[in-house]
Motif scaffolding. Structure first.
Motif, mmCIF file in Angstrom:
data_model
loop_
_atom_site.group_PDB
_atom_site.id
_atom_site.type_symbol
_atom_site.label_atom_id
_atom_site.label_comp_id
_atom_site.label_asym_id
_atom_site.label_seq_id
_atom_site.Cartn_x
_atom_site.Cartn_y
_atom_site.Cartn_z
ATOM 1 N N SER A 83 0.585 -1.201 -0.092
ATOM 2 C CA SER A 83 0.012 -0.032 0.264
ATOM 3 C C SER A 83 0.371 1.522 -0.280
ATOM 4 O O SER A 83 -0.146 1.911 -0.342
ATOM 5 N N TYR A 84 2.187 1.423 0.648
ATOM 6 C CA TYR A 84 2.770 2.618 0.667
ATOM 7 C C TYR A 84 4.704 2.385 -0.020
ATOM 8 O O TYR A 84 5.062 3.798 0.017
ATOM 9 N N LEU A 85 5.029 1.588 -0.714
ATOM 10 C CA LEU A 85 5.986 1.335 -1.175
ATOM 11 C C LEU A 85 6.324 3.090 -2.770
ATOM 12 O O LEU A 85 6.852 3.710 -2.412
ATOM 13 N N ASP A 86 5.455 2.930 -3.274
ATOM 14 C CA ASP A 86 5.140 3.258 -4.195
ATOM 15 C C ASP A 86 5.034 5.049 -3.498
ATOM 16 O O ASP A 86 5.873 6.158 -4.577
ATOM 17 N N GLY A 87 4.046 5.399 -2.554
ATOM 18 C CA GLY A 87 3.842 6.426 -1.860
ATOM 19 C C GLY A 87 5.101 7.567 -1.020
ATOM 20 O O GLY A 87 5.868 8.605 -1.906
ATOM 21 N N VAL A 88 6.029 6.003 -0.897
ATOM 22 C CA VAL A 88 7.408 6.806 -0.351
ATOM 23 C C VAL A 88 8.671 7.426 -1.312
ATOM 24 O O VAL A 88 9.193 7.985 -1.393
ATOM 25 N N LEU A 89 8.222 6.388 -1.937
ATOM 26 C CA LEU A 89 9.104 5.861 -3.505
ATOM 27 C C LEU A 89 9.122 7.738 -4.033
ATOM 28 O O LEU A 89 10.079 8.409 -4.435
ATOM 29 N N GLU A 90 7.686 8.151 -4.397
ATOM 30 C CA GLU A 90 7.167 8.865 -4.744
ATOM 31 C C GLU A 90 7.692 10.116 -3.940
ATOM 32 O O GLU A 90 7.574 11.825 -4.660
ATOM 33 N N THR A 91 7.395 10.212 -3.022
ATOM 34 C CA THR A 91 7.749 11.867 -1.980
ATOM 35 C C THR A 91 9.077 11.656 -2.165
ATOM 36 O O THR A 91 8.999 12.737 -2.075
ATOM 37 N N ALA A 92 10.160 10.780 -1.974
ATOM 38 C CA ALA A 92 11.247 10.965 -2.511
ATOM 39 C C ALA A 92 11.626 11.543 -3.320
ATOM 40 O O ALA A 92 13.194 12.867 -4.065
ATOM 41 N N ARG A 93 11.129 11.528 -4.991
ATOM 42 C CA ARG A 93 11.367 11.795 -6.063
ATOM 43 C C ARG A 93 11.094 13.431 -6.268
ATOM 44 O O ARG A 93 11.510 14.010 -6.515
ATOM 45 N N VAL A 94 9.569 13.101 -5.345
ATOM 46 C CA VAL A 94 9.333 14.658 -5.720
ATOM 47 C C VAL A 94 9.937 15.972 -4.800
ATOM 48 O O VAL A 94 10.433 16.974 -5.045
ATOM 49 N N ILE A 95 11.007 15.501 -3.466
ATOM 50 C CA ILE A 95 11.359 16.947 -3.312
ATOM 51 C C ILE A 95 12.872 16.255 -3.229
ATOM 52 O O ILE A 95 13.612 17.971 -3.368
ATOM 53 N N THR A 96 13.602 15.536 -4.116
ATOM 54 C CA THR A 96 15.338 15.752 -4.875
ATOM 55 C C THR A 96 14.204 16.499 -5.979
ATOM 56 O O THR A 96 15.422 17.581 -6.051
ATOM 57 N N ARG A 97 13.126 16.496 -7.258
ATOM 58 C CA ARG A 97 13.128 17.624 -7.945
ATOM 59 C C ARG A 97 13.360 18.387 -7.490
ATOM 60 O O ARG A 97 13.778 19.722 -8.173
ATOM 61 N N LYS A 98 12.293 18.827 -5.971
ATOM 62 C CA LYS A 98 12.370 20.383 -5.671
ATOM 63 C C LYS A 98 13.497 21.087 -5.226
ATOM 64 O O LYS A 98 13.497 22.185 -5.181
ATOM 65 N N ILE A 99 14.409 20.049 -4.869
ATOM 66 C CA ILE A 99 16.160 20.813 -4.308
ATOM 67 C C ILE A 99 16.416 20.259 -5.553
ATOM 68 O O ILE A 99 17.244 21.137 -5.634
ATOM 69 N N ALA A 100 16.547 20.066 -6.438
ATOM 70 C CA ALA A 100 16.864 20.180 -7.539
ATOM 71 C C ALA A 100 16.688 21.549 -9.008
ATOM 72 O O ALA A 100 17.668 22.558 -9.105
ATOM 73 N N LEU A 101 15.215 21.457 -8.322
ATOM 74 C CA LEU A 101 14.939 22.904 -8.887
ATOM 75 C C LEU A 101 15.860 24.380 -7.971
ATOM 76 O O LEU A 101 15.483 25.271 -9.303
ATOM 77 N N ARG A 102 16.154 24.259 -6.032
ATOM 78 C CA ARG A 102 16.595 25.392 -6.159
ATOM 79 C C ARG A 102 17.814 25.238 -6.441
ATOM 80 O O ARG A 102 18.081 26.563 -6.445
ATOM 81 N N GLY A 103 18.288 24.593 -7.154
ATOM 82 C CA GLY A 103 19.895 25.178 -7.568
ATOM 83 C C GLY A 103 21.001 25.268 -6.641
ATOM 84 O O GLY A 103 21.647 25.220 -7.688
#
Length: 258
Positions: free
Chosen positions: A238-258
């Motif tokens: 039920s939650y593996l995909d959610g944890v992985l997606e949360t990590a990916r979203v945070i990674t993308r936001k950090i990358a955009l901060r530059g």
């Protein structure tokens, strides 16, 4: 091997003071650093003037200084991690039954893994700060295993060897270094860590890496639950995909901060 610099010695003292019993005498510091007492005292005096350590006038023992709190708050503010991460941790927690899951972000500082931001599973509130003892065991903690798996493995092996004998926190904790290194390999291969009561009996969890703009795994998002709330199988389903997606979203936001 080059002898440690004064800064490295001071940093090692701060690391030691971040672990129980959280206090050291001048003699203990000198012995720990293999220094003379006058040399250790000179270093500690400089650290005390900067507010990095505090010397109790009665016991003559040293503890961590209040300046470290200011530095920690400054790190959170300048890195913008709190604003970037907390909404996603809250959202992930709210998807668990009754919102009773525990979500958190741990960070790798180059030597240790420690908890930075957390949404507690026992209370509907936000908690911040370092993990007890100042560092999560690299061979036992959910996020520590995940982050250790993504670091230079020769360095991690040396760190584990220096800590032998490794504490068996629960009956599920691995303490054989070869087995731990193989476990790290499997974690890297699958891209997440599934914990199974390796640090706390009765709790299971999933951790996934967060990468900085240079592609280094510097943090980990985790969801932990009591087994009475979710079985290990149900957690994954039920939650593996959610944890992985949360990590990916945070990674993308950090990358955009530059």
């Amino acid at each position: 091997m080059k002898p440690p610099t004064s800064i490295e010695k001071a940093a090692s003292v701060l690391d030691r003071l971040a672990e129980p019993p959280y206090t050291m005498s001048l003699t203990e510091v000198a012995d720990f650093l293999s220094m003379s007492k006058p040399g250790a005292l000179s270093m500690l005096d400089a650290m005390e003037q900067c507010g990095f350590v505090f010397r109790d006038s009665l016991t003559k023992r040293y503890t961590l200084g209040a300046s470290l709190v200011r530095l920690g708050k400054a790190f959170l503010e300048q890195s913008d991690l709190e604003d970037t991460v907390m909404p996603h941790l809250v959202r992930l927690k709210e998807t668990t039954p009754g919102g009773r899951g525990h979500t958190y972000l741990s960070i790798w500082d180059g030597r240790k893994c420690f908890l930075l931001l957390s949404v507690d599973f026992l209370h509907d509130r936000r908690t911040y700060g370092p993990y007890e003892g100042g560092g999560i065991p690299l061979h036992a903690g959910l996020t520590a295993i995940l982050l250790a798996a993504y670091q230079d493995q020769a360095t991690i092996r040396r760190m584990l060897e220096a800590a032998v004998p490794l504490k068996k926190v629960t009956e599920n904790t691995l303490t054989d270094i070869d087995q731990i290194m193989e476990h790290y390999r499997r974690v890297r291969e699958q891209g997440y860590h599934l914990g199974n009561e390796g640090y706390r009996i009765g709790f299971v969890g999933i951790a996934a890496p967060v990468f900085d703009k240079d592609g280094r795994a510097f943090a980990a998002v985790a969801l932990s639950c009591p087994k009475t709330l979710l079985s290990r199988e149900a957690l994954v389903e039920s939650y593996l995909d959610g944890v992985l997606e949360t990590a990916r979203v945070i990674t993308r936001k950090i990358a955009l901060r530059g």
